[in-house]
Design a protein around this motif. Structure first.
Motif, PDB file in Angstrom:
ATOM      1  N   PHE A  66       0.849  -1.195   0.000  1.00 49.04           N
ATOM      2  CA  PHE A  66       0.000   0.000   0.000  1.00 49.04           C
ATOM      3  C   PHE A  66       0.880   1.239   0.000  1.00 49.04           C
ATOM      4  O   PHE A  66       2.066   1.184   0.360  1.00 49.04           O
ATOM      5  CB  PHE A  66      -0.938   0.006   1.218  1.00 49.04           C
ATOM      6  N   SER A  67       0.309   2.339  -0.404  1.00 49.76           N
ATOM      7  CA  SER A  67       1.035   3.611  -0.401  1.00 49.76           C
ATOM      8  C   SER A  67       0.023   4.741  -0.382  1.00 49.76           C
ATOM      9  O   SER A  67      -1.172   4.527  -0.593  1.00 49.76           O
ATOM     10  CB  SER A  67       1.937   3.735  -1.634  1.00 49.76           C
ATOM     11  N   GLY A  68       0.511   5.941  -0.124  1.00 48.00           N
ATOM     12  CA  GLY A  68      -0.370   7.101  -0.141  1.00 48.00           C
ATOM     13  C   GLY A  68       0.331   8.350   0.339  1.00 48.00           C
ATOM     14  O   GLY A  68       1.412   8.298   0.919  1.00 48.00           O
ATOM     15  N   VAL A  72       0.750  -0.597  11.533  1.00 51.26           N
ATOM     16  CA  VAL A  72      -0.212   0.236  10.801  1.00 51.26           C
ATOM     17  C   VAL A  72      -1.435   0.459  11.682  1.00 51.26           C
ATOM     18  O   VAL A  72      -2.055  -0.504  12.137  1.00 51.26           O
ATOM     19  CB  VAL A  72      -0.653  -0.460   9.488  1.00 51.26           C
ATOM     20  N   ILE A  96      -1.130   8.235   6.427  1.00 48.76           N
ATOM     21  CA  ILE A  96      -1.616   8.363   5.055  1.00 48.76           C
ATOM     22  C   ILE A  96      -3.036   8.916   5.097  1.00 48.76           C
ATOM     23  O   ILE A  96      -3.857   8.472   5.901  1.00 48.76           O
ATOM     24  CB  ILE A  96      -1.614   6.979   4.351  1.00 48.76           C
ATOM     25  N   LYS A 137      -7.601   3.643  -0.952  1.00 42.70           N
ATOM     26  CA  LYS A 137      -6.715   2.661  -1.572  1.00 42.70           C
ATOM     27  C   LYS A 137      -5.891   1.896  -0.544  1.00 42.70           C
ATOM     28  O   LYS A 137      -5.692   0.681  -0.683  1.00 42.70           O
ATOM     29  CB  LYS A 137      -5.774   3.337  -2.565  1.00 42.70           C
ATOM     30  N   ALA A 138      -5.393   2.585   0.472  1.00 38.34           N
ATOM     31  CA  ALA A 138      -4.596   1.902   1.501  1.00 38.34           C
ATOM     32  C   ALA A 138      -5.467   0.923   2.283  1.00 38.34           C
ATOM     33  O   ALA A 138      -5.047  -0.191   2.581  1.00 38.34           O
ATOM     34  CB  ALA A 138      -3.940   2.917   2.432  1.00 38.34           C
ATOM     35  N   GLN A 139      -6.697   1.339   2.579  1.00 39.90           N
ATOM     36  CA  GLN A 139      -7.611   0.434   3.283  1.00 39.90           C
ATOM     37  C   GLN A 139      -7.922  -0.784   2.433  1.00 39.90           C
ATOM     38  O   GLN A 139      -7.986  -1.913   2.935  1.00 39.90           O
ATOM     39  CB  GLN A 139      -8.914   1.162   3.615  1.00 39.90           C
ATOM     40  N   ASP A 185      -6.363   8.785   3.585  1.00 33.40           N
ATOM     41  CA  ASP A 185      -6.976   7.765   2.737  1.00 33.40           C
ATOM     42  C   ASP A 185      -8.484   7.935   2.588  1.00 33.40           C
ATOM     43  O   ASP A 185      -9.171   7.029   2.122  1.00 33.40           O
ATOM     44  CB  ASP A 185      -6.649   6.383   3.337  1.00 33.40           C
ATOM     45  N   ILE A 190      -3.169   5.194   9.069  1.00 39.40           N
ATOM     46  CA  ILE A 190      -4.006   5.338   7.875  1.00 39.40           C
ATOM     47  C   ILE A 190      -5.277   6.035   8.333  1.00 39.40           C
ATOM     48  O   ILE A 190      -6.088   5.454   9.054  1.00 39.40           O
ATOM     49  CB  ILE A 190      -4.311   3.989   7.198  1.00 39.40           C
ATOM     50  N   SER A 224       5.325   4.401   1.137  1.00 35.70           N
ATOM     51  CA  SER A 224       5.110   3.166   0.386  1.00 35.70           C
ATOM     52  C   SER A 224       5.605   1.998   1.231  1.00 35.70           C
ATOM     53  O   SER A 224       6.757   1.997   1.672  1.00 35.70           O
ATOM     54  CB  SER A 224       5.880   3.210  -0.939  1.00 35.70           C
ATOM     55  N   SER A 225       4.738   1.026   1.453  1.00 44.84           N
ATOM     56  CA  SER A 225       5.136  -0.132   2.254  1.00 44.84           C
ATOM     57  C   SER A 225       6.281  -0.889   1.587  1.00 44.84           C
ATOM     58  O   SER A 225       7.128  -1.466   2.275  1.00 44.84           O
ATOM     59  CB  SER A 225       3.944  -1.065   2.483  1.00 44.84           C
TER      60      SER A 225
END
Length: 195
Positions: free
Chosen positions: A55-57, A77, A134, A141-143, A136, A111, A66-67
């Protein structure tokens, strides 16, 4: 007689559908708290872990997390938002845990599931949170990256990723109820990574 038996079976079937689950009870409570609370810890043995979560954001600081760039580190997280009472309750405790473990190569990332940048930054200042989050809320998107078996079912939820980026543990509910459990889980993942 047959009609009486059929009526009883139909009534029992209809009534069995009326039993409320814990989630339904929270919804029907009518307290308008605006979140679904949860409690519980799920630990996943290394052999049972699924594929890495990627995931990223954009973060509250304006950078990108970015993970993938943190592979090789243990990542904690935390899913949260500013008006979530348990999130507010756990923020300082989570920050203490982050300060303890960051020198050991454990990365913390929030997040934020609902807020804009000013609200999230204000929350961090109020509660002294120094690790990034992040933003979100817009796309989720990360979720979505966590939407497999170990997704966050409630807010707050804290997920621990091993050095390969796989879910090693999930803590539903505020960590204030179980800070030693969170630390034990992090210690366990650090130990397995170094052995």
């Amino acid at each position: 007689m047959l009609a009486s038996v059929l009526s009883a079976v139909v009534a029992a079937t209809v009534l069995s559908g009326c039993t409320a689950t814990a989630l339904q009870s929270q919804y029907q409570n009518g307290d308008n708290k605006g979140y679904i609370s949860g409690t519980g810890v799920t630990e996943v043995k290394p052999a049972d872990r699924k594929d890495p979560v990627t995931f990223s954001g954009k973060t509250t600081e304006g950078s990108t997390f970015s993970s993938s760039a943190h592979r090789g580190d243990v990542i904690v997280v935390n899913f949260w938002y500013a008006q979530c009472p348990p999130c507010r309750l756990e923020a300082k405790e989570l920050q203490k845990i982050a300060a303890k473990y960051e020198p050991q190569g454990v990365d913390f990332i929030g997040i934020n599931t609902r807020d804009d940048q000013p609200s999230a930054v204000s929350f961090d200042k109020t509660f002294g949170v120094t690790y990034p989050s992040i933003l979100d809320a817009d796309r989720g998107k990360a979720q979505l990256a966590f939407s497999g078996v170990y997704r966050p079912n409630s807010t707050p939820t804290t997920v621990i990723l091993d050095r390969k980026g796989r879910v090693a543990a999930r803590i539903e509910g505020p960590v204030t109820a179980q800070p030693s459990t969170v630390e034990t889980l992090i210690d366990s993942v650090l130990a397995e990574a170094s052995s």
